[in-house]
Scaffold this motif. Structure first.
Motif, PDB file in Angstrom:
ATOM      1  N   ALA A  28       1.033  -1.269   0.275  1.00 28.25           N
ATOM      2  CA  ALA A  28       0.197   0.020  -0.036  1.00 28.25           C
ATOM      3  C   ALA A  28       0.984   1.096  -0.076  1.00 28.25           C
ATOM      4  CB  ALA A  28      -0.842  -0.004   1.324  1.00 28.25           C
ATOM      5  N   PRO A  29       0.397   2.371  -0.577  1.00 29.39           N
ATOM      6  CA  PRO A  29       1.444   3.575  -0.791  1.00 29.39           C
ATOM      7  C   PRO A  29       1.337   4.267   0.624  1.00 29.39           C
ATOM      8  CG  PRO A  29      -0.740   3.999  -1.964  1.00 29.39           C
ATOM      9  CD  PRO A  29      -0.767   2.561  -1.623  1.00 29.39           C
ATOM     10  N   ASP A  50       5.428  -0.277  12.309  1.00 30.31           N
ATOM     11  CA  ASP A  50       4.197   0.038  11.187  1.00 30.31           C
ATOM     12  C   ASP A  50       5.076  -0.266   9.961  1.00 30.31           C
ATOM     13  OD1 ASP A  50       2.154   1.106  12.979  1.00 30.31           O
ATOM     14  OD2 ASP A  50       3.920   2.427  13.529  1.00 30.31           O
ATOM     15  N   HIS A  51       6.201   0.076   9.707  1.00 31.04           N
ATOM     16  CA  HIS A  51       7.023  -0.180   8.627  1.00 31.04           C
ATOM     17  C   HIS A  51       8.321  -0.890   8.998  1.00 31.04           C
ATOM     18  CE1 HIS A  51       4.370   3.266   7.950  1.00 31.04           C
ATOM     19  NE2 HIS A  51       4.099   2.971   6.664  1.00 31.04           N
ATOM     20  N   GLY A  67       9.141  -1.175   3.396  1.00 36.34           N
ATOM     21  CA  GLY A  67       7.582  -0.945   3.154  1.00 36.34           C
ATOM     22  C   GLY A  67       6.931  -1.196   4.536  1.00 36.34           C
ATOM     23  N   SER A  68       5.703  -1.379   4.264  1.00 39.98           N
ATOM     24  CA  SER A  68       4.610  -1.731   5.550  1.00 39.98           C
ATOM     25  C   SER A  68       5.206  -2.955   6.022  1.00 39.98           C
ATOM     26  CB  SER A  68       3.327  -1.698   5.117  1.00 39.98           C
ATOM     27  OG  SER A  68       3.011  -3.063   4.161  1.00 39.98           O
ATOM     28  N   THR A  69       4.828  -3.261   7.474  1.00 38.38           N
ATOM     29  CA  THR A  69       5.386  -4.552   7.919  1.00 38.38           C
ATOM     30  C   THR A  69       4.639  -5.745   7.286  1.00 38.38           C
ATOM     31  OG1 THR A  69       5.550  -3.464  10.024  1.00 38.38           O
ATOM     32  CG2 THR A  69       5.169  -5.593  10.411  1.00 38.38           C
ATOM     33  N   ASN A  70       3.491  -5.559   7.016  1.00 41.87           N
ATOM     34  CA  ASN A  70       2.730  -6.591   6.240  1.00 41.87           C
ATOM     35  C   ASN A  70       3.394  -6.822   4.964  1.00 41.87           C
ATOM     36  OD1 ASN A  70       0.452  -8.428   6.008  1.00 41.87           O
ATOM     37  ND2 ASN A  70      -0.295  -7.047   4.122  1.00 41.87           N
TER      38      ASN A  70
END
Length: 564
Positions: free
Chosen positions: A286-287, A507-508, A521-524
């Protein structure tokens, strides 16, 4: 029933046990009174078996292993039996016990640099044990030492045996310690937190090595650890200690998947778990929110060390950002540059080129006084709270030290702030007059966090803040960091090699390798759908506390390594 800690639980008593304890009881006489450290422990380790002894600090794990080695101090009173190869070492003549060390029982310590002599070559340290126990001398001893180094995976052993401990990496030093431990063909090895100081990939290699040696040499291993992923990866059986007592024993599957004692359940619930990782599927992140309120931003950051007149580039062209109320996890192996970035933010390392800005102010362009003012808004929590707190200061003075340095407030307002922060980190207010050595490791880390928040920072730098803590204490500290962030709304740069902790908190994520950011990027996105091969290998090496899943991850890692 895996909760019954009787001699026959999960493993019937056998005469050929490599290591056995029967009603082992250890008490210490101190100036403050008696300490009952081990209370009637009964346990066996067979040859070719790994038994994990788990529990928090103070549970009696290390005292149990020290009793087996015959190394308890003079103020210890010991009853019961600690049998090594059928010989009870409790009350045995000290010279006989000394001869049994290395030949019957050996130990692998947590920190290899404390186990190795820094001024002796590896050759001297390895041949010393062989000569001391009349196994080999001279060239024969050296040839045996080279053979052992080859066995534990040290490349070019004929040349490297002439080198000193500091010329090897942490993982290689631990391999050397293991080589020394097996040099005299012991029946049992006690491995006391053998991978705690190592990166996940090096840890996975050491666990593979111990597994292979256990099978090839038919040696029993008593594994002392607080890492449940390591237990799931290596152990056959698990014994859980709590306040000196064995409260649960059983197979690794039974104890980790179906714990019966409340303490075991509490211990397992505290373990941060790396949730499902997809190592194959392509995924789009996700951006980032363009309207985030940035607190820390790095652009094309280059950091260098000066070493013997030469410049060593530790970080190259790294970019990232951290917004208000966000946590950025920085992960990677030792030497990847992750702690170097934290040092640069704290002003402990000059910026060679690029931008490192706090609230839009580039630290590289600021005068010393301006930089000091910016860094007033940065708090820091280090890995070892004992080393970061002044032992001569009472806790109250430790907490308000930043206020003194930056000339904020008077004595009365500073102590009020200290008490307010002790409330925030859930420590009693009367702790202000105590000294660091009077507190536990977890309490000291809470004090470190309170100190970091003294000047109401906009940015918190946390460098491996929980790696030295027990799992339940670690869980409490991590939960507290999340709560404090919600309350104080600071941004956080969280440096760690524990991917499960980062997964739970950040979060990142930025993944560092050899000074470069290979994925971010994001953790996910980064930890659950990694796109970079190095990130995949890092994730595959992180053990999880479930035996069947860990076996699958081990196989997946082998496949990744085979692909190069």
């Amino acid at each position: 029933m895996n909760s019954n800690p009787s001699p026959g639980t999960g493993h019937e008593r056998r005469g050929d046990a490599a290591l056995g304890f029967t009603d082992l009881d250890v008490r210490f006489t101190t100036e403050f009174g008696g300490v009952h450290a081990v209370k009637g422990l009964t346990l066996e380790v067979a040859r070719g078996e790994v038994v994990a002894l788990v529990g928090e600090s103070g549970s009696g794990k290390s005292v149990t292993s020290t009793a087996a080695m015959g190394l308890l101090p003079e103020n210890a009173s010991v009853t019961g039996e600690a049998r090594v190869g059928g010989v009870n070492v409790v009350g045995l003549d000290s010279e006989k016990v000394r001869r049994m060390r290395a030949t019957k029982i050996a130990m692998i310590f947590q920190e290899p640099m404390t186990a190795l002599n820094p001024v002796l070559t590896i050759e001297r340290q390895m041949t010393e044990a062989l000569e001391l126990h009349d196994i080999a001398y001279g060239q024969d001893a050296t040839a045996r030492a080279v053979e052992l180094l080859q066995l534990v995976g040290i490349p070019d052993p004929e040349r490297r045996i002439k080198q000193y401990p500091h010329q090897f990496s942490g993982g290689q030093r631990q391999r050397i310690v293991i080589a020394i431990a097996i040099s005299c063909d012991p029946e049992v090895i006690i491995a006391d937190e053998p991978t705690t100081a190592l990166d996940v990939t090096v840890q996975a290699d050491i666990l593979d090595l111990l597994r292979r040696l256990k099978d090839d040499l038919d040696v029993g291993i008593l594994l002392i650890t607080h890492n449940m992923g390591v237990v799931a990866d290596l152990a056959d059986r698990v014994a859980v200690m709590f306040r000196g007592q064995l409260v649960e024993t059983g197979s690794v599957d039974a104890v980790l998947n179906r714990p019966e004692h409340p303490y075991t359940r509490k211990l397992l619930e505290s373990v941060p778990k790396l949730s499902q990782v997809d190592l194959r599927e392509a995924y789009t992140d996700a951006p980032e929110d363009p309207f985030r309120e940035l607190v820390l931003e790095a652009k094309d950051l280059v950091l260098e060390y000066e070493m013997r007149g030469k410049r060593f580039r530790a970080v190259e062209d790294v970019s990232f950002s951290v917004g208000r109320q966000e946590i950025l996890g920085v992960v990677g192996e030792s030497g990847s540059g992750k702690s170097t970035v934290a040092k640069a933010v704290l002003g402990l390392l000059p910026i060679a080129s690029g931008t490192l800005a706090v609230r839009g102010r580039d630290l590289a362009q600021l005068r010393p006084r301006e930089a000091k003012e910016v860094r007033r808004k940065i708090g820091v929590v280090f890995q070892d709270p004992a080393a970061s707190l002044n032992p001569r200061f009472p806790i109250g003075d430790c907490i308000v030290e930043p206020m003194v340095i930056h000339k904020v407030g008077d004595r009365k307002s500073r102590m009020e702030r200290a008490q307010e922060l002790l409330d925030a980190v859930r420590l009693p207010r009367d702790v202000v007059n105590r000294y660091p050595h009077e507190l536990s490791g977890g309490q000291r880390q809470r004090v470190s966090i309170a100190r970091a928040l003294t000047l109401q920072p906009e940015l918190l730098i946390a460098d491996e803040p929980t790696s030295a803590l027990d799992v339940s204490v670690q869980a409490a500290v991590l939960e507290m960091i999340k709560e404090l962030q919600a309350q104080y709304e600071f941004a956080c740069l969280f440096v760690s090699h524990d991917l499960a902790v980062v997964d739970m908190l950040a979060d990142h994520v930025v993944v560092m390798k050899d000074g470069h950011a290979v994925e971010r990027g994001s953790t996910n996105y980064v930890l659950h759908h990694p796109q970079n091969d190095y990130t995949r290998r890092l994730l595959a090496a992180a053990p999880v506390p479930e035996p069947a899943e860990q076996r699958e991850r081990r196989e997946a890692r082998r496949e990744l390594l085979a692909q190069g």
